[in-house]
Design a protein around this motif. Structure first.
Motif, short mmCIF file in Angstrom:
data_model
loop_
_atom_site.label_atom_id
_atom_site.label_comp_id
_atom_site.label_asym_id
_atom_site.label_seq_id
_atom_site.Cartn_x
_atom_site.Cartn_y
_atom_site.Cartn_z
N ASN A 193 0.84 -1.18 0.00
CA ASN A 193 0.00 0.00 0.00
C ASN A 193 0.88 1.24 0.00
N GLU A 194 1.58 1.45 -1.12
CA GLU A 194 2.53 2.56 -1.24
C GLU A 194 1.81 3.88 -0.95
N ILE A 195 2.47 4.77 -0.21
CA ILE A 195 1.84 6.04 0.15
C ILE A 195 1.58 6.89 -1.09
N PHE A 202 6.56 2.19 -12.20
CA PHE A 202 7.76 2.08 -11.35
C PHE A 202 7.39 1.80 -9.90
N ARG A 203 6.42 2.55 -9.38
CA ARG A 203 6.00 2.34 -7.99
C ARG A 203 4.50 2.11 -7.96
N VAL A 204 4.14 0.84 -7.82
CA VAL A 204 2.73 0.47 -7.90
C VAL A 204 2.30 -0.21 -6.61
N LYS A 276 17.50 4.87 -10.18
CA LYS A 276 16.67 4.33 -9.08
C LYS A 276 16.81 2.82 -9.03
N GLU A 277 16.33 2.25 -7.91
CA GLU A 277 16.47 0.81 -7.70
C GLU A 277 15.71 -0.04 -8.73
N LEU A 278 16.46 -1.00 -9.28
CA LEU A 278 15.83 -1.96 -10.18
C LEU A 278 15.85 -3.36 -9.56
N TRP A 279 17.00 -3.77 -8.99
CA TRP A 279 17.17 -5.17 -8.58
C TRP A 279 17.98 -5.21 -7.28
P1 ATP Z 1 11.93 0.91 -3.06
O1 ATP Z 1 13.08 1.35 -2.17
O2 ATP Z 1 12.03 1.45 -4.46
O3 ATP Z 1 10.58 1.12 -2.43
P2 ATP Z 1 12.33 -1.69 -1.98
O4 ATP Z 1 13.74 -1.56 -1.50
O5 ATP Z 1 11.23 -1.60 -1.00
O6 ATP Z 1 12.07 -0.68 -3.21
P3 ATP Z 1 12.42 -4.53 -2.25
O7 ATP Z 1 11.59 -4.75 -1.04
O8 ATP Z 1 13.87 -4.85 -2.18
O9 ATP Z 1 12.21 -3.04 -2.79
O10 ATP Z 1 11.72 -5.30 -3.46
C1 ATP Z 1 12.44 -5.97 -4.46
C2 ATP Z 1 12.15 -5.43 -5.84
O11 ATP Z 1 10.74 -5.35 -6.08
C3 ATP Z 1 12.66 -4.01 -6.07
O12 ATP Z 1 14.01 -4.03 -6.44
C4 ATP Z 1 11.77 -3.54 -7.20
O13 ATP Z 1 12.24 -3.98 -8.46
C5 ATP Z 1 10.45 -4.22 -6.91
N1 ATP Z 1 9.51 -3.32 -6.21
C6 ATP Z 1 9.46 -3.07 -4.88
N2 ATP Z 1 8.46 -2.24 -4.59
C7 ATP Z 1 7.84 -1.96 -5.76
C8 ATP Z 1 6.71 -1.17 -6.12
N3 ATP Z 1 5.99 -0.52 -5.21
N4 ATP Z 1 6.35 -1.10 -7.42
C9 ATP Z 1 7.06 -1.77 -8.36
N5 ATP Z 1 8.12 -2.54 -8.07
C10 ATP Z 1 8.52 -2.65 -6.80
#
Ligand code: ATP
Length: 449
Positions: A193-195, A202-204, A276-279
């Motif tokens: 439940n992203e704020i 990208f952030r769903v 930004k974070e991918l993997w």
């Molecule tokens: P972020 O810091 O961007 O919120 P996170 O560190 O919480 O990500 P992880 O918990 O490590 O992410 O999740 C592993 C992977 O899942 C991430 O590298 C990303 O590719 C994907 N991911 C995480 N949250 C989301 C999101 N809300 N929407 C799309 N992809 C996501």
């Protein structure tokens, strides 16, 4: 590669049937998206090549497909009920709710640090400086299981696929008679439940993850941590075709690390909104198995006959989102060039992942050309495990442009000469070069390319 903004990518994805806003006719729902005809092919290809490289190419790694909803004790033991939080602020003037760390432009989620940075910050929505103090907000999505909606029936939609890998660790180890090291891979939906969901997919709030947990002897943590970091990096470059210049490593510092990780290295990709974070590759130590032992009362320790020691395995985790890899593949492949004096948009997608691998384009709708074209189409769909498109509408130039824009590596045109010489023309997406190939050699030629 030509740079693309997130808005341009979003509109390309809609125009060409990759991604649509979910329930669009009702105004959509923030953080939810639907994959259209080409999007589902691209996403399926990403999952397929990941599964092939992780699960099928390593004899000691096994697959799993678990339920999205598990016993809520799993998420208490894993620390998610208490610790899966993001810092949040509310604007007292306009009511906007925002991620405090994003607003402050920091990776830190330390509340006192964020309070200090945000003290004099204006709300990006209304411009007023009236934020509440940052506080933690839990991102787990809740539901009720069964007919009674009370505290006892609360359950969570999984926030990561990893949780049920830990609870199935012993099942998989026993049924596969595995010795450590071994791994379990899983691809599936997760919910957060992203704020403030944003930046397209990208952030769903409903995401799909490809995760693999590798169970090891704690003494080997450095070796396997490097192995899975290298794997992620090489996979993106060699299998997905992403250029190395678009990637860099980012190590989490103490304040940024998830509650379960001792070390964490992310691969950052140059997304349209910045790197930004991918993997993520994480060393989760024995955090999860120890907590599951404590809460469930089940012994999950491992006895190594060779070294004659008993230990709780450490876990190296490799975790990547399908949606983020989807954007990375598209952004990196997007290009604009000129063909015969005309501007063209082309997605230079690796043929491993292109949504349409080959398109068959008859030059005329007249018989007997149609019959021959259709026969070639049937021959290819029966012989090749690829998505193959047949398109007889519009001029050939327009059809090439359309295929270029969705990243089809090869188009096959069939013309009247084909009726006599039993040959067709293969046109290459990147060079636009054309060559003539006998229909009898077509499958062989396409497979070799
Ligand atoms: P972020 O810091 O961007 O919120 P996170 O560190 O919480 O990500 P992880 O918990 O490590 O992410 O999740 C592993 C992977 O899942 C991430 O590298 C990303 O590719 C994907 N991911 C995480 N949250 C989301 C999101 N809300 N929407 C799309 N992809 C996501």
């Amino acid at each position: 590669m030509t740079d693309l903004t997130m808005d341009e990518l979003t509109s390309l994805c809609k125009r060409r049937g990759f991604v649509f806003q979910s329930s669009e006719i009702y105004g959509g729902l923030a953080g939810f998206w639907d994959y259209g005809p080409y999007g589902v092919e691209l996403a399926n290809n990403l999952k397929k090549v990941w599964w092939q490289s992780v699960v099928r190419s390593n004899p000691e790694i096994y697959g799993l497909d678990s339920a999205i909803i598990q016993n809520p004790k799993l998420w208490q033991a894993s620390g998610h009920v208490d610790g899966f939080t993001d810092p949040l602020v509310d604007c007292k003037n306009c009511g906007a709710r925002l991620r405090a760390d994003h607003l402050a432009g920091t990776d830190s989620t330390d509340l006192s640090e964020l309070t200090a940075i945000l003290q004099d910050h204006a709300c990006p929505v209304c411009g007023k400086k009236t934020f509440t103090k940052p506080r933690y907000y839990n991102m787990m999505m809740k539901t009720w299981v069964g007919p009674i909606e009370d505290d006892a029936s609360v359950a969570y939609l999984r926030p990561e696929t990893a949780g049920s890998i830990f609870t199935n660790y012993e099942n998989v180890r026993e049924t596969t008679r595995s010795k450590i090291p071994f791994g379990i891979g899983q691809v599936g939906k997760a919910f957060r439940n992203e704020i403030s969901p944003r930046d397209f997919i990208f952030r769903v709030r409903e995401l799909e993850q490809m995760e693999m947990q590798y169970f090891i002897n704690p003494k080997t943590q450095d070796k396997f941590y490097s192995r899975w970091r290298d794997f992620a990096w090489n996979f993106l470059i060699d299998t997905i075709g992403i250029s190395e210049d678009s990637l860099h490593w980012h190590e989490h510092d103490e304040k940024e690390r998830a509650h379960y990780a001792a070390t964490a290295h992310d691969i950052y990709f140059k997304f349209p909104q910045g790197f930004k974070e991918l993997w993520g590759t994480h060393n989760r130590t024995d955090f999860d198995l120890s907590n599951h032992m404590r809460v469930s009362g089940k012994d999950l320790s491992y006895y190594d006959d060779q070294t004659q020691e008993r230990f709780t395995p450490y876990v190296i985790e490799s975790s990547v989102g399908v949606g983020r890899m989807f954007i990375a593949a598209l952004v990196d492949a997007y290009d604009e060039d000129e063909v015969n004096g005309e501007k063209r948009v082309v997605l230079r997608l690796h043929k491993n992942i292109a949504p349409v691998r080959v398109a068959i384009l008859p030059l005329s709708k007249k018989e007997p050309l149609m019959k021959l074209s259709h026969d070639v189409y049937v021959l290819l769909i029966k012989s090749l495990d690829w998505n193959i498109e047949y398109d007889e509408t519009q001029s050939i130039g327009k059809r090439y442009r359309r295929q270029d824009e969705i990243g089809t590596p090869q188009c096959i045109t069939i013309d009247f000469a084909s009726l006599d010489d039993h040959s067709v023309t293969i046109r290459d997406r990147d060079s636009t070069e054309q060559r003539r190939v006998k229909i009898d050699d077509l499958i062989n030629t396409l497979q070799k390319d």
